[in-house]
Design a protein around this motif. Structure first.
Motif, PDB file in Angstrom:
ATOM      1  N   LEU A 163       0.834  -1.210   0.000  1.00 38.86           N
ATOM      2  CA  LEU A 163       0.000   0.000   0.000  1.00 38.86           C
ATOM      3  C   LEU A 163       0.868   1.260   0.000  1.00 38.86           C
ATOM      4  O   LEU A 163       0.514   2.274  -0.613  1.00 38.86           O
ATOM      5  N   LEU A 167       1.863   1.864  -3.541  1.00 41.94           N
ATOM      6  CA  LEU A 167       0.807   2.525  -4.321  1.00 41.94           C
ATOM      7  C   LEU A 167       0.708   4.006  -3.977  1.00 41.94           C
ATOM      8  O   LEU A 167       0.400   4.830  -4.840  1.00 41.94           O
ATOM      9  N   CYS A 180      -6.102  -5.451 -10.251  1.00 34.59           N
ATOM     10  CA  CYS A 180      -6.589  -4.391  -9.353  1.00 34.59           C
ATOM     11  C   CYS A 180      -8.058  -4.608  -9.026  1.00 34.59           C
ATOM     12  O   CYS A 180      -8.930  -3.930  -9.544  1.00 34.59           O
ATOM     13  N   SER A 185      -8.668  -4.932  -5.670  1.00 37.58           N
ATOM     14  CA  SER A 185      -8.637  -4.596  -4.251  1.00 37.58           C
ATOM     15  C   SER A 185      -9.252  -3.219  -4.007  1.00 37.58           C
ATOM     16  O   SER A 185      -8.886  -2.237  -4.661  1.00 37.58           O
ATOM     17  N   TRP A 244      -6.547  -0.826  -2.973  1.00 40.83           N
ATOM     18  CA  TRP A 244      -5.757  -0.344  -4.104  1.00 40.83           C
ATOM     19  C   TRP A 244      -6.505   0.768  -4.829  1.00 40.83           C
ATOM     20  O   TRP A 244      -5.940   1.799  -5.166  1.00 40.83           O
ATOM     21  N   TYR A 275      -7.181   3.458 -12.391  1.00 38.05           N
ATOM     22  CA  TYR A 275      -6.907   2.142 -12.972  1.00 38.05           C
ATOM     23  C   TYR A 275      -7.547   2.038 -14.343  1.00 38.05           C
ATOM     24  O   TYR A 275      -8.683   2.471 -14.549  1.00 38.05           O
TER      25      TYR A 275
END
Length: 293
Positions: free
Chosen positions: A135, A138, A152, A154, A157, A163
């Protein structure tokens, strides 16, 4: 940009023969003749008079030759100017890569179009993606690096980045090479009867939760072992050292030499694509446009 046939045309005119032009250009005599025939077809007039004494320009060919020299010189000047502009407006896109999130998918896309966008340069930035710090990784999008590739699904995320999906991501099962299922070409839920499935705990990934529900509602007796929300190398080591089955993805098939990755015949899919900052720089926005994102 001028037609490359002009290079051969000028060589023929300046050497006075197809054979000498072929020698100058390091190609065959036949190739030169075919190129000149092709050029005349495109021009829709005869540029040469072919005689037993040699080849000569027609009146139209002479005019074309003089204008072609001017056109070629101008084209080269334009290209050189454009290259200088590109050299002074270089943008570096930092692409993160790791064991579990390799940059190959991005680089494969870029290799197809990189010649068209010389203003961009790619810098590969490695990172460690263990389950404790992913994390934080990210959160570094836009500072340490600009984009990464990965699945992706999550929620954690998605809270930290934007995304773009490149493709749906089918689920697989990873098992040790000694496992009873290791030689299977694909697996159904019924094949997993009596197995313990290692998968991320409920709540962070809708796709994983859908697979979990599928296992729970099936007629097979399947035990579930909850894992942290994110995998790291210890996850694959544990799968290798036990008789458990690990819910996995195709891009991880070469992660561990003692594991075999087998497609799982189920409908739920996760998602694979490019992750980029919530507030990307203009350079990153333009780069993503080049990728048609």
């Amino acid at each position: 940009m001028y037609n490359k046939l002009l290079d051969t045309f000028v060589a023929v005119v300046e050497t006075g023969s197809f054979a000498k032009a072929a020698e100058k250009l390091f190609i065959t005599n036949t190739a030169v003749m075919k190129q000149m025939n092709n050029l005349e077809e495109q021009l829709e007039f005869a540029a040469f008079r072919r005689t037993s004494q040699g080849i000569f320009l027609t009146e139209a060919g002479e005019l074309f030759y003089q204008e072609a020299l001017t056109y070629m010189a101008l084209s080269k000047e334009i290209i050189e100017k454009a290259r200088k502009v590109a050299a002074t407006n270089q943008y570096t896109i930092r692409v993160g890569t790791s064991f579990l999130n390799p940059c190959k998918a991005i680089m494969d896309l870029w290799s197809k179009i990189s010649d068209t966008y010389p203003q961009f340069k790619i810098e590969i930035i490695p990172f460690d993606d263990n389950k404790q710090n992913i994390l934080t990784v990210l959160d570094s999008l836009g500072t340490t690096f600009d984009i990464i590739a990965g699945s992706c699904d999550s929620k954690q995320w998605q809270e930290r980045c934007q995304y773009y999906e490149l493709e749906p991501l089918p689920f697989c099962c990873a098992v040790s090479r000694e496992h009873r299922l290791a030689k299977k070409k694909s697996l159904t839920v019924s094949d997993l009867d009596g197995e313990t499935i290692m998968m991320v705990k409920k709540g962070d990934s809708p796709a994983n939760d859908a697979v979990r529900q599928l296992f729970i509602q099936s007629d097979s007796v399947i035990s579930l072992e909850n894992l942290p929300n994110f995998y790291d190398m210890s996850t694959f080591n544990r799968c290798s050292n036990t008789s458990n089955v690990l819910l996995s993805f195709p891009q991880w098939k070469d992660i561990h030499p003692n594991l075999v990755t087998i497609p799982l015949e189920i409908d739920p899919r996760s998602s694979f694509g490019i992750l980029y900052p919530k507030n990307p720089s203009q350079d990153v926005v333009e780069f993503l446009k080049c990728l048609n994102i």
